[in-house]
Write an enzyme that holds these catalytic residues in place. Sequence first.
Site, PDB file in Angstrom:
ATOM      1  N   CYS A 200       0.906  -1.036   0.154  1.00 21.20           N
ATOM      2  CA  CYS A 200      -0.024  -0.028   0.072  1.00 21.20           C
ATOM      3  C   CYS A 200       0.838   1.429  -0.075  1.00 21.20           C
ATOM      4  O   CYS A 200       0.341   2.283   0.117  1.00 21.20           O
ATOM      5  CB  CYS A 200      -0.914  -0.083   1.111  1.00 21.20           C
ATOM      6  SG  CYS A 200      -1.959  -1.499   0.995  1.00 21.20           S
ATOM      7  N   HIS A 339      -2.225   8.107   5.926  1.00 22.28           N
ATOM      8  CA  HIS A 339      -2.776   6.816   5.132  1.00 22.28           C
ATOM      9  C   HIS A 339      -4.038   6.478   5.652  1.00 22.28           C
ATOM     10  O   HIS A 339      -4.924   5.977   4.996  1.00 22.28           O
ATOM     11  CB  HIS A 339      -1.577   5.792   5.654  1.00 22.28           C
ATOM     12  CG  HIS A 339      -1.721   4.507   4.880  1.00 22.28           C
ATOM     13  ND1 HIS A 339      -1.829   4.371   3.501  1.00 22.28           N
ATOM     14  CD2 HIS A 339      -1.912   3.182   5.146  1.00 22.28           C
ATOM     15  CE1 HIS A 339      -1.768   3.099   2.883  1.00 22.28           C
ATOM     16  NE2 HIS A 339      -1.840   2.587   4.058  1.00 22.28           N
ATOM     17  N   GLU A 350      -0.561   5.999  13.219  1.00 21.54           N
ATOM     18  CA  GLU A 350      -0.362   7.274  12.863  1.00 21.54           C
ATOM     19  C   GLU A 350      -0.671   8.452  13.737  1.00 21.54           C
ATOM     20  O   GLU A 350       0.280   9.335  13.596  1.00 21.54           O
ATOM     21  CB  GLU A 350      -1.121   7.307  11.656  1.00 21.54           C
ATOM     22  CG  GLU A 350      -0.696   6.828  10.254  1.00 21.54           C
ATOM     23  CD  GLU A 350      -1.447   7.304   9.036  1.00 21.54           C
ATOM     24  OE1 GLU A 350      -0.662   8.408   8.400  1.00 21.54           O
ATOM     25  OE2 GLU A 350      -2.417   6.971   8.752  1.00 21.54           O
ATOM     26  N   LYS A 371      -9.575   7.997   2.261  1.00 18.71           N
ATOM     27  CA  LYS A 371     -10.348   6.480   2.270  1.00 18.71           C
ATOM     28  C   LYS A 371     -11.596   6.399   2.781  1.00 18.71           C
ATOM     29  O   LYS A 371     -12.639   5.388   2.422  1.00 18.71           O
ATOM     30  CB  LYS A 371      -9.255   5.636   3.139  1.00 18.71           C
ATOM     31  CG  LYS A 371      -8.125   5.317   2.265  1.00 18.71           C
ATOM     32  CD  LYS A 371      -7.074   4.471   3.233  1.00 18.71           C
ATOM     33  CE  LYS A 371      -5.872   4.145   2.257  1.00 18.71           C
ATOM     34  NZ  LYS A 371      -4.873   5.364   2.332  1.00 18.71           N
ATOM     35  N   HIS A 376      -9.789   1.944   0.191  1.00 15.31           N
ATOM     36  CA  HIS A 376      -8.253   1.909   0.311  1.00 15.31           C
ATOM     37  C   HIS A 376      -8.189   1.234  -1.083  1.00 15.31           C
ATOM     38  O   HIS A 376      -8.158   0.182  -1.569  1.00 15.31           O
ATOM     39  CB  HIS A 376      -8.027   1.063   1.375  1.00 15.31           C
ATOM     40  CG  HIS A 376      -6.523   0.717   1.533  1.00 15.31           C
ATOM     41  ND1 HIS A 376      -5.732   1.465   0.687  1.00 15.31           N
ATOM     42  CD2 HIS A 376      -5.821   0.305   2.356  1.00 15.31           C
ATOM     43  CE1 HIS A 376      -4.355   1.278   1.053  1.00 15.31           C
ATOM     44  NE2 HIS A 376      -4.383   0.628   2.049  1.00 15.31           N
ATOM     45  N   PHE A 435       2.125  -3.096   3.953  1.00 16.97           N
ATOM     46  CA  PHE A 435       2.486  -4.635   4.615  1.00 16.97           C
ATOM     47  C   PHE A 435       3.989  -4.680   4.226  1.00 16.97           C
ATOM     48  O   PHE A 435       4.541  -4.388   3.319  1.00 16.97           O
ATOM     49  CB  PHE A 435       1.665  -5.710   3.973  1.00 16.97           C
ATOM     50  CG  PHE A 435       0.371  -5.724   4.401  1.00 16.97           C
ATOM     51  CD1 PHE A 435      -0.138  -4.824   5.606  1.00 16.97           C
ATOM     52  CD2 PHE A 435      -0.699  -6.714   4.255  1.00 16.97           C
ATOM     53  CE1 PHE A 435      -1.414  -4.976   6.237  1.00 16.97           C
ATOM     54  CE2 PHE A 435      -1.891  -7.007   4.425  1.00 16.97           C
ATOM     55  CZ  PHE A 435      -2.287  -6.110   5.234  1.00 16.97           C
TER      56      PHE A 435
END
Length: 438
Positions: A200, A339, A350, A371, A376, A435
């Site tokens: 991502c 994010h 975050e 998002k 996402h 990831f």
Amino acid sequence: MMWENGEETAQRAAQGPSDSASTAAVAPVSATRKSDGTHRVVITGMGALTPAGAGVPALWDAVMAGRSCIGPITRFDTAGFETRLGGQIPDYDPVALGLTKKEVRRFARFVQYAIIAAEEAMAQSGLRPDEADAARIGCVFGTGIGGLEEFENGCATLTEKGPRRLNPLFIPTMITNMAAGNLSIRFGLRGECLCPVTACATGAHSIGMAYRSIRHGYLDAALAGGTEESLTPICLAGFGNLGATTKEENPAKASRPFDVNRSGFVPGEGAGALVLESMEHALARGARIIAEVAGFGSTGDAHHMTAPEPWGEGAVRAMKMALAEGGFSAADLGHLNAHGTSTHHNDLTEARALAALCGSRAPEVPVTSVKGAIGHTLGAAGAVEAIVTALSVAGDCVPPTAGFAEPDPEAPVRVVTEALRDYPQKVALSNSLGFGGH
């Protein structure tokens, strides 16, 4: 990734409006270089294909309105899946969006998405590789997973009909570098052609790699971005069984970044594309500058396959690197485009990272996540969010976060719920986490 207002950037460099060709010749070289002599890098074109529809205006309108574009997945039967909602491109017709029927047959969805977004970005930029040194124009375009639909279909054909019935173009259709490769071929981009794959964080890494190549003089310009075709059965099942996606059935409550009741991310699809150039190159051809990519930071947190390091140590270092490279400090930060996946661990991490970066000022810094509106988009997310961040800085505004309703005491950030307007800011940050600790 850090963004600075493009109009101010061009005016400082050329002492005139950013879209004025007449000022290009009078811009001193020193004004188009960083203090260390490397090139300043600007954005001159942007394109998007998202759950909000085709084009950057559709994306921007949805995000600024705080409108959710999430709904039931209709491309296949979702009975039995943990997640049934997604950010699906509405009324997708690739031929109507400029592809030929032959291209639709030959190109996987993620390649189609990349081409549609890139056509918009290249058109806006006015960059013509055939009128420039095409060997100095690159393409850095990634995807988190690649051609999943082709992969699924190929596996089914192999199992049901045998190896001789497999599509001869199976490999070049589904492998991840084919978005970058086909974009390079389509536009005649003969500089370096790269395909970052960092889950991502892919879209942001693609822009960052292009930025660095231009900054250090390896390229004059580049087409950069990310693309993803994540709404397939195997992708939905994989993320669902991992426990990463929401089980919420109400689209309005499915993606709720930083909300105390968040329950996982909503998979989305699409692509974001940006044309980056050295400021010298852009001014010399009279291009309109949208914003400046002022700095980039990239780290690994070396912690876990899927979970971020709980206190955001890697994210903090990346943000500090980006700010420092642009000559800014945390005190200059106008807002954070997070994010913000709507998963418990990501949003908490975050929030902690922002607190570590900004200290006592952290609760004052506006935070947004697109998002909530589009879900996402995985490998495309960093590029789509870069577009939104650049427009936010250029337009003196911060978009709201759709879906957010109730703050999380454990993640005390200032989530924007109504669009901030008339909000001048000289710099903003866009975060991407992937990831593997990217």
